[in-house]
Scaffold this active site. Structure first.
Site, PDB file in Angstrom:
ATOM      1  N   CYS A  64     -28.394 -84.348 -15.987  1.00  0.00           N
ATOM      2  CA  CYS A  64     -27.330 -85.030 -16.730  1.00  0.00           C
ATOM      3  C   CYS A  64     -26.816 -84.112 -17.843  1.00  0.00           C
ATOM      4  CB  CYS A  64     -27.845 -86.331 -17.326  1.00  0.00           C
ATOM      5  SG  CYS A  64     -26.585 -87.258 -18.237  1.00  0.00           S
ATOM      6  N   CYS A  68     -28.854 -86.840 -24.851  1.00  0.00           N
ATOM      7  CA  CYS A  68     -29.582 -87.965 -25.449  1.00  0.00           C
ATOM      8  C   CYS A  68     -31.016 -87.520 -25.739  1.00  0.00           C
ATOM      9  CB  CYS A  68     -29.572 -89.165 -24.520  1.00  0.00           C
ATOM     10  SG  CYS A  68     -27.911 -89.683 -24.011  1.00  0.00           S
ATOM     11  N   CYS A  71     -34.017 -88.845 -23.574  1.00  0.00           N
ATOM     12  CA  CYS A  71     -33.896 -88.935 -22.117  1.00  0.00           C
ATOM     13  C   CYS A  71     -34.450 -87.711 -21.386  1.00  0.00           C
ATOM     14  CB  CYS A  71     -32.439 -89.152 -21.718  1.00  0.00           C
ATOM     15  SG  CYS A  71     -32.248 -89.441 -19.942  1.00  0.00           S
ATOM     16  N   CYS A 108     -31.387-103.315  -9.917  1.00  0.00           N
ATOM     17  CA  CYS A 108     -30.599-102.469 -10.811  1.00  0.00           C
ATOM     18  C   CYS A 108     -30.672-101.020 -10.332  1.00  0.00           C
ATOM     19  CB  CYS A 108     -31.126-102.565 -12.237  1.00  0.00           C
ATOM     20  SG  CYS A 108     -31.220-104.256 -12.873  1.00  0.00           S
ATOM     21  N   CYS A 139     -26.971-104.827 -10.540  1.00  0.00           N
ATOM     22  CA  CYS A 139     -26.628-104.195 -11.808  1.00  0.00           C
ATOM     23  C   CYS A 139     -26.646-102.692 -11.586  1.00  0.00           C
ATOM     24  CB  CYS A 139     -27.635-104.586 -12.892  1.00  0.00           C
ATOM     25  SG  CYS A 139     -27.329-103.825 -14.511  1.00  0.00           S
ATOM     26  N   CYS A 199     -24.425-105.824 -19.572  1.00  0.00           N
ATOM     27  CA  CYS A 199     -25.820-105.635 -19.939  1.00  0.00           C
ATOM     28  C   CYS A 199     -25.834-104.477 -20.919  1.00  0.00           C
ATOM     29  CB  CYS A 199     -26.656-105.328 -18.698  1.00  0.00           C
ATOM     30  SG  CYS A 199     -28.396-104.978 -19.047  1.00  0.00           S
ATOM     31  N   ARG A 271     -33.776-108.894 -22.859  1.00  0.00           N
ATOM     32  CA  ARG A 271     -34.640-108.247 -21.873  1.00  0.00           C
ATOM     33  C   ARG A 271     -35.656-107.340 -22.570  1.00  0.00           C
ATOM     34  NH1 ARG A 271     -32.094-108.553 -16.968  1.00  0.00           N
ATOM     35  NH2 ARG A 271     -33.197-106.749 -16.126  1.00  0.00           N
TER      36      ARG A 271
END
Length: 344
Positions: A64, A68, A71, A108, A139, A199, A271
């Site tokens: 990616c 972040c 991550c 998801c 999702c 979400c 959640r």
């Protein structure tokens, strides 16, 4: 904090005008009063003996371009996580069938993209439609979306789009530099042009202050309508990422954050997401009592460890809790000890 430890004089109607000061004061309330009121709000809208069970599958892993700091899929960090291409639809459906057989009601799918192109969104849309045909809620989280891409996913029957705000606007730059807060809000706005539900939540334990946690909740509660689903993640510290050595967050601060989210967004499903593998059963029970009513099953949560179905089933049994579809009461407000509606 009231000297007599009396409940706060706040409304639990659907509000979108929370201030950071109000939210911070809410998180700081006497612990037992906060939990009692949060649980009462939760019980008024949801069956407290039912937890929604979902499975999260990484359908495209690693490489990616975002940075972040939490991550392991960011190409910037050296986490020994090898990139994997987008899974084919048949493999995704096989995983969805297995999740359904294990009791998951929502499937998801996560792809490590900054902003997918239209062809990639089209391939995910095919998988969404196939999973929906199994009778499961769907999702996906794919990064930033255009309004047209959101419409493509909506046409395929997507139920939820996950796109977290992560933290407060003030702390955000300490965690991510390759995408702005406004970029995230724009994607949420694009999704809201479709029937897809939102979400969106955040991560706690990244070194942020309590005021930052309050700021995150305010950003979420200011969305109109509130997000239908609000994941609260506890940071999973992965070696090789900049946050690998950050101090642990006090577990009770996680409970306070969940309780405040429950009160501020009373109709949303809160959640209990990432980080459960490092939580005691007792801490998880407190989080569920405070208003969380959804967890991810399975051994993996994208690329990090998760407790697994056997441990979760054992915990649910001990808590007299069933995994299934959530039951909503449909109410809009409730009086809790004469305090949460502003009465004396």
């Amino acid at each position: 904090m009231d000297d007599d430890h009396s409940p706060a004089d706040i409304s639990i109607d659907l509000r979108h005008d929370w201030s950071v000061e109000e939210a911070e004061a809410l998180i700081a309330r006497p612990f037992h009063d906060l939990l009692a009121d949060a649980h009462a709000v939760h019980r008024a809208r949801f069956d407290p003996h039912v937890v929604e069970a979902a499975i999260l599958l990484s359908i495209k892993t690693g490489a990616c371009p975002e940075d972040c700091a939490y991550c392991p899929q960011a190409a910037t960090w050296n986490t020994d996580l090898g990139p994997e291409p987008l899974m084919d639809t048949a493999s995704i459906i096989e995983s969805a069938r297995a999740a359904q057989a294990n009791g998951a009601t929502r499937f998801c799918m996560g792809a490590a993209w900054r902003s997918p192109n239209d062809r990639q969104v089209g391939r995910v849309a095919e998988a969404v439609q196939a999973v929906a045909d199994l009778g499961m809620e769907t999702c996906v989280t794919l990064g930033m979306l255009t309004a047209a891409q959101a419409d493509t996913l909506a046409t395929a029957g997507l139920d939820f789009y996950n796109h977290n705000l992560d933290t407060s606007p003030e702390f955000y730059g300490e965690v991510i530099t390759t995408r702005t807060y406004d970029d995230r809000l724009e994607t949420l706005a694009n999704v809201r042009t479709t029937p897809i539900k939102l979400c969106t939540g955040g991560i706690v334990g990244m070194g942020e202050s309590r005021r930052d946690r309050a700021g995150l909740l305010v950003q979420l509660a200011q969305l109109d309508p509130h997000p239908e689903s609000v994941p609260i993640n506890l940071l999973v510290k992965v070696p090789g990422t900049p946050l690998a050595e950050v101090d642990d967050l006090d577990g009770l601060e996680l409970v306070r954050t969940i309780a405040a989210a429950r009160i501020m967004m009373p109709a949303s499903v809160v959640r209990l997401s990432a980080g459960r593998n490092g939580m005691s059963d007792e801490l998880q029970a407190l989080c569920l009592h405070a208003g969380a009513s959804s967890v991810f099953l399975g051994d993996k949560l994208l690329t990090t460890d998760n407790p697994g179905e056997d441990r979760d089933r054992e915990l649910f049994d001990r808590l007299d809790t069933a995994a299934g579809d959530l039951a909503h009461s449909g109410g809009t407000s409730v009086e809790v000890r004469g305090a949460l509606t502003g009465s004396s």
